[in-house]
Write an enzyme that holds these catalytic residues in place. Structure first.
Site, mmCIF file in Angstrom:
data_model
loop_
_atom_site.group_PDB
_atom_site.id
_atom_site.type_symbol
_atom_site.label_atom_id
_atom_site.label_comp_id
_atom_site.label_asym_id
_atom_site.label_seq_id
_atom_site.Cartn_x
_atom_site.Cartn_y
_atom_site.Cartn_z
ATOM 1 N N ASP A 109 60.528 21.968 46.146
ATOM 2 C CA ASP A 109 61.372 23.157 45.977
ATOM 3 C C ASP A 109 62.614 22.905 45.133
ATOM 4 O O ASP A 109 63.321 23.855 44.785
ATOM 5 C CB ASP A 109 61.770 23.713 47.346
ATOM 6 C CG ASP A 109 60.585 24.307 48.081
ATOM 7 O OD1 ASP A 109 59.758 24.962 47.425
ATOM 8 O OD2 ASP A 109 60.482 24.097 49.303
ATOM 9 N N ASP A 171 52.293 27.400 45.495
ATOM 10 C CA ASP A 171 53.682 27.734 45.159
ATOM 11 C C ASP A 171 54.273 26.735 44.159
ATOM 12 O O ASP A 171 55.172 27.056 43.375
ATOM 13 C CB ASP A 171 54.570 27.735 46.409
ATOM 14 C CG ASP A 171 53.916 28.302 47.650
ATOM 15 O OD1 ASP A 171 52.673 28.222 47.764
ATOM 16 O OD2 ASP A 171 54.635 28.792 48.524
HETATM 17 N N1 GLY Z 1 57.310 28.824 48.757
HETATM 18 C C1 GLY Z 1 57.309 29.286 50.086
HETATM 19 C C2 GLY Z 1 56.917 30.695 50.225
HETATM 20 O O1 GLY Z 1 56.531 31.345 49.271
HETATM 21 O O2 GLY Z 1 57.014 31.181 51.346
#
Ligand code: GLY
Length: 386
Positions: A109, A171
């Site tokens: 992230d 993601d």
């Molecule tokens: N990247 C985490 C979500 O989309 O919840």
């Protein structure tokens, strides 16, 4: 920021939808955004950032939460649209709050956190004071790369009983933009190579025959073989969790823009076509395309906003006008009273009705920073700002 060359845009801006033109709608939303996000800053502490609004209370986080970059990023977008110097001051202040996160990669992230905050600060102002943390963060993200797998690792934990060793979630496609941006800034080619390899590996292992994606692919780090394909936030291991599909669409569209690799463009088109064929009439996805209780289940505004932003870029890249029209519909729905808060409501967020993790029982039918961020980005793209 680059101007999109899109000759039909003028026609789109003049078009009328639900009695309101695109331009009127965009101006109205940014006016709400300026008010809401200014009031939001006054509700924050020196080092806290907004997370959501639940049970009548603003929920905040420190810079370590994966969403820490979205509030500063939205402020940069509001500044880009309005030129309001007081918003720029808030954007600068809130960008600096996430600086510690740019210096080590506690997870993948770091890409979201850094690129939305420092990345936008540098791209929008051109001020080199914002540049080095982008490069630092990309090198930190690169330490999570495993050449046997051909991916950067997403998370360092495993849910009980799963035995994950090298989980990569869809993601993570979004975090490749940080690597591509940093490569342009510092010329270190390994950053770009990692991003391209990660996208190629993801294209091979994450997607089903119908171009929906699994959420999680767990790899054996020693040889790169696939250990497990499953979900963390979707309805079931084999369902199409809506936000994950949107991350994939956006990620492959962005990777074509950044690399010029046609395979990524084809992948993005295939994903877009698969998702569009399954959208409800108003364009906002249910939280999981395979939720068994559709239509009596929740929408996810964040998935709609991410998808709209990606579809407009995909329309520019392919010349396929139909993607643009789907996105327009999604954005007019999100700008309607069903989704868009009035000033003073909704804990100073913009959009209502997003879903963080329904199976986890967290952030269910609430505002979320990333729904607002991609909504504003999509509106700027609709307007032709970039
Ligand atoms: N990247 C985490 C979500 O989309 O919840």
């Amino acid at each position: 920021m680059k101007k999109a060359a899109f000759p039909l845009l003028v026609a789109a801006l003049l078009a009328v939808s639900c009695g309101e033109s695109d331009k009127e709608m965009i101006d109205r939303v940014f006016d709400v955004a300026r008010q809401q996000y200014t009031a939001m800053d006054a509700a924050l502490g020196e080092s806290t950032l907004p997370k959501t609004y639940e049970n009548g209370a603003l929920v905040t986080s420190d810079s370590g939460w994966w969403c820490a970059g979205f509030y500063p990023g939205s402020l940069w977008y509001i500044y880009l649209k309005t030129g309001d110097e007081s918003i720029r001051a808030l954007a600068e202040k809130n960008t600096r709050k996430v600086y510690p996160e740019t210096q080590f990669a506690r997870s993948h992230d770091i890409g979201f956190v850094t690129n939305c905050s420092y990345g936008n600060a540098f791209r929008i102002t051109g001020d080199t004071v914002w540049r080095q943390p982008i490069i630092d963060a990309a090198h930190a993200l690169a330490t999570r790369y495993n050449p046997h797998v051909g991916c950067t690792r997403s998370w360092d934990f495993s849910p009980e009983g799963k035995g994950w060793r090298f989980p990569v979630i869809i993601d993570n496609m979004m975090n490749l933009e940080l690597l591509m941006e940093a490569n342009k800034l510092c010329g270190v080619d390994s950053l770009k190579d990692i991003a391209v390899t990660h996208a190629t590996t993801t294209m091979k292992n994450h997607f089903r025959d119908d171009f929906t994606t699994w959420h999680v692919v767990d790899y054996v780090p020693e040889d790169g073989s696939v250990h497990m394909k499953c979900t963390a936030q979707g309805y079931s291991d084999d369902s199409a969790w809506a936000r994950g599909q949107a991350w994939g669409l956006y990620g492959f569209t962005m990777m074509f823009r950044e690399s010029g690799d046609k395979a990524f463009l084809t992948q993005a088109e295939n994903i877009a076509n698969a998702l569009i064929s399954r959208l409800p009439e108003d364009g906002i996805p249910y939280w999981d395309y395979d939720a068994p209780d559709i239509p009596n289940t929740l929408r996810d505004a964040s998935a709609g906003a991410i998808m709209a932003s990606a579809l407009i870029e995909l329309s520019h890249l392919t010349g396929n006008r139909s993607y643009f029209e789907v996105a327009r519909k999604q954005l007019h729905t999100l700008a309607s009273p069903e989704y868009l808060a009035d000033p003073g409501e909704n804990g100073h967020f913009l959009l209502k009705h997003s879903v963080g993790s329904l199976p986890g029982g967290s952030e269910v039918d609430v505002p979320l920073t990333y729904a607002d961020y991609y909504f504003l980005e999509a509106l700027l793209r609709l307007e032709g700002t970039f």
